[in-house]
Design a protein around this motif. Structure first.
Motif: not given
Length: 146
Positions: A83-94
């Protein structure tokens, strides 16, 4: 069953709408194209059908088809395995990373893999380990790791 101007027009409208779906995804044009194809078949079967009746049928069938798709068709879509494939910034949360540039005035920078990201958070020195807690657009929010 003769090809008249009306039958040719409805066939063309159906083809254009269905073809346009490939360029403008969203499934609305597909169902409107199917509605136009149904009107085309009805005009072939009932050549005396007036133009106003044809347009009313097309509008009614389009609304019913799109609403039916929204109610039943969308429920069957599978959830994405990424689900985060095209959401690069959100992939880094955590993630926990070190500050590349100190946070001063609420802004700083981290390096993740081969990219630099702007970060916002409390005043911290360069090299401090921080946890990414959120993403606002392309700016990552961070907090110090205890």
């Amino acid at each position: 069953m003769a090809w008249t101007m009306n039958t040719t027009a409805w066939a063309a409208i159906a083809l254009v709408l269905i073809a346009a779906e490939t360029f403008i995804p969203g499934a609305f044009l597909l169902w409107m194209g199917i509605a136009a194809a149904v009107v085309w078949l009805l005009v072939l079967l009932f050549p005396g059908l007036g133009v106003l009746a044809q347009v009313v049928l097309f509008v009614a069938l389009s609304v019913v088809a799109v609403l039916a798709y929204l109610k039943w068709g969308r429920r069957r879509e599978r959830p994405s395995d990424r689900p985060l494939l095209n959401r690069r910034a959100e992939q880094h949360v955590g993630r926990v990373v070190a500050l590349d540039r100190a946070i001063s005035g609420g802004q700083g920078r981290v390096k993740i893999d081969d990219a630099y990201w702007l970060v916002s958070g409390p005043e911290l020195e360069a090299g401090t380990r921080v946890r990414i807690i959120a993403a606002n657009g392309m700016v990552l929010e961070v907090q110090a790791v205890d």
